[in-house]
Motif scaffolding. Sequence first.
Motif, PDB file in Angstrom:
ATOM      1  N   LEU A 108       0.819  -0.992   0.034  1.00 23.21           N
ATOM      2  CA  LEU A 108      -0.400  -0.185   0.299  1.00 23.21           C
ATOM      3  C   LEU A 108       0.809   1.643  -0.046  1.00 23.21           C
ATOM      4  CD1 LEU A 108      -2.733   1.135   0.358  1.00 23.21           C
ATOM      5  CD2 LEU A 108      -2.582   1.266   2.851  1.00 23.21           C
ATOM      6  N   PHE A 109       1.738   1.386   1.478  1.00 19.52           N
ATOM      7  CA  PHE A 109       2.700   2.498   0.919  1.00 19.52           C
ATOM      8  C   PHE A 109       3.780   2.331  -0.135  1.00 19.52           C
ATOM      9  CE2 PHE A 109       0.541   3.480   5.107  1.00 19.52           C
ATOM     10  CZ  PHE A 109       0.801   5.396   5.548  1.00 19.52           C
ATOM     11  N   GLU A 110       4.199   1.522  -0.672  1.00 22.43           N
ATOM     12  CA  GLU A 110       5.297   1.570  -1.974  1.00 22.43           C
ATOM     13  C   GLU A 110       4.047   2.148  -2.922  1.00 22.43           C
ATOM     14  OE1 GLU A 110       7.852  -2.040  -1.286  1.00 22.43           O
ATOM     15  OE2 GLU A 110       5.986  -2.334  -2.818  1.00 22.43           O
ATOM     16  N   TYR A 111       2.522   2.363  -3.137  1.00 27.17           N
ATOM     17  CA  TYR A 111       1.837   2.446  -4.154  1.00 27.17           C
ATOM     18  C   TYR A 111       1.784   4.211  -3.680  1.00 27.17           C
ATOM     19  CZ  TYR A 111      -2.664   3.926  -5.989  1.00 27.17           C
ATOM     20  OH  TYR A 111      -3.671   4.323  -6.907  1.00 27.17           O
ATOM     21  N   ALA A 177       7.623   7.685   6.792  1.00 23.75           N
ATOM     22  CA  ALA A 177       7.952   8.493   7.341  1.00 23.75           C
ATOM     23  C   ALA A 177       8.992   8.878   5.792  1.00 23.75           C
ATOM     24  CB  ALA A 177       9.754   8.565   7.460  1.00 23.75           C
ATOM     25  N   ALA A 178       8.562   8.317   4.465  1.00 30.72           N
ATOM     26  CA  ALA A 178       9.005   8.419   2.869  1.00 30.72           C
ATOM     27  C   ALA A 178       7.814   8.858   2.500  1.00 30.72           C
ATOM     28  CB  ALA A 178       9.612   7.621   2.175  1.00 30.72           C
ATOM     29  N   SER A 198       9.484   9.597  17.970  1.00 27.87           N
ATOM     30  CA  SER A 198       9.372   8.848  17.379  1.00 27.87           C
ATOM     31  C   SER A 198      10.333   8.837  15.464  1.00 27.87           C
ATOM     32  CB  SER A 198       7.810   8.067  16.747  1.00 27.87           C
ATOM     33  OG  SER A 198       7.352   8.864  15.782  1.00 27.87           O
ATOM     34  N   VAL A 199      10.256   7.745  15.493  1.00 24.06           N
ATOM     35  CA  VAL A 199      10.916   7.828  13.602  1.00 24.06           C
ATOM     36  C   VAL A 199       9.761   8.806  12.223  1.00 24.06           C
ATOM     37  CG1 VAL A 199      11.904   5.994  13.774  1.00 24.06           C
ATOM     38  CG2 VAL A 199       9.777   5.739  13.095  1.00 24.06           C
ATOM     39  N   LEU A 200       9.040   8.542  13.466  1.00 23.67           N
ATOM     40  CA  LEU A 200       7.611   9.762  12.408  1.00 23.67           C
ATOM     41  C   LEU A 200       7.608  11.123  12.642  1.00 23.67           C
ATOM     42  CD1 LEU A 200       4.658   7.046  12.029  1.00 23.67           C
ATOM     43  CD2 LEU A 200       6.424   7.320  10.562  1.00 23.67           C
TER      44      LEU A 200
END
Length: 416
Positions: A108-111, A177-178, A198-200
């Motif tokens: 999903l997030f790659e999309y 995060a990207a 956090s990392v976000l």
Amino acid sequence: MKLLQINTVVNYGSTGRIAEQIGDLALEKGFKSYIAYGRKNGNSHSELIRIGTKFDNYTHVAKTRITDKHGLGSVGATKKFISIINEIEPDIIHLHNIHGYYLNYKLLFEYLNEIQIPIVWTLHDCWSFTGHCAYFDFVNCSKWISGCHSCPQLAAYPKSYVDNSKANFNLKSKLFAANKNLTLVPVSFWLKNLLTKSVLKNLQKKVIHNGVNLEKFKPYSDTTDIDRKFNIVNEHLILGVASVWEQRKGLQDFVKLNDLLKDRFKIMLVGLDKKQINSLPANIIGIERTESQEELAQIYSRADVFFNPTYEDNFPTTNLEAMACGTPVITYDTGGSPESITDETGFIITKGDLRLALEKIELLVNKNKIATTSKCRDNISSNYEMNKQFEKYFDLYEKILSKKVTRKKMGKKNII
């Protein structure tokens, strides 16, 4: 305008009702509303999209148990869903819980990271920035800050027999995060504070508290039907409500509190399973989950005190529902649970301090309930009315979309 929401369930449980209510408001505003979901669904006014099948859910559960790769199953179901997103071409994608054995978050997030559609992600828990768990307060874990590993909660949701928390943490950090079009919406200031560690932390963030439907959750002056149905005779009622009574929700604290109470008090717990009901002391009333909001509102109204002994929580809507029905709340100083409580509508106490809980319960039942009811109701109507809260999402949508239009115009100008 087209709004696509994604959540584990629709019009079922707290997050499912939130998605449905946002969808209803979208329809009122002339949007086309879609809600994609993985498992349970109630009736909906939005167009529903089922992601996967029961078989997909079961295989995803098995993958989680065996590999600790929760959210990385459902490959075929997610690819099919992505093709549906392409067909819909939504203007806004609004994520809720994307965990829950139905969706592959990597696919999903790659999309999502490739397309230019604005994304709003309401965070109902901490799963988005941990390597395994949805909450970590109960075991006092802070590994999520620097990097998860050697997870102490493998037996907690999403349960697994092996530890893949380090790889999960790294993958989530990289993917989430990207995304440059992503705005996070924590539903409590407590969660926003965690996100800053956090990392976000570099993503856009805006707190929007949950709201409650004041037409459905309201004070009932006549609750004799509840007394009759549950055999309550001139007793002060202490109420607890949860969608799932996990250990973190404080079920055992109710059992311990029961030993401290005098005969004039009665405890009622809503949302238990049959096994939990059978294990309760005889004088605690235990009932299963009710999907009748009218009956639940009558139970809230009948209660003298709503006690929420939660050890891990974000921003529980049960607190809001109780106060909307005129019932004061006592809660532990846990997560965002205290954020809706005022000096006039309840008490915030230390986790596990049941003697102090009893003291506050006695203080509340000796107060004038009519005056307390008014204060509780006013607090919710002023600060947490459903449509007022959900209007904030549409203000956010408008702000995000206007920025997108501006960027497009600037880009066209630069090309010329």
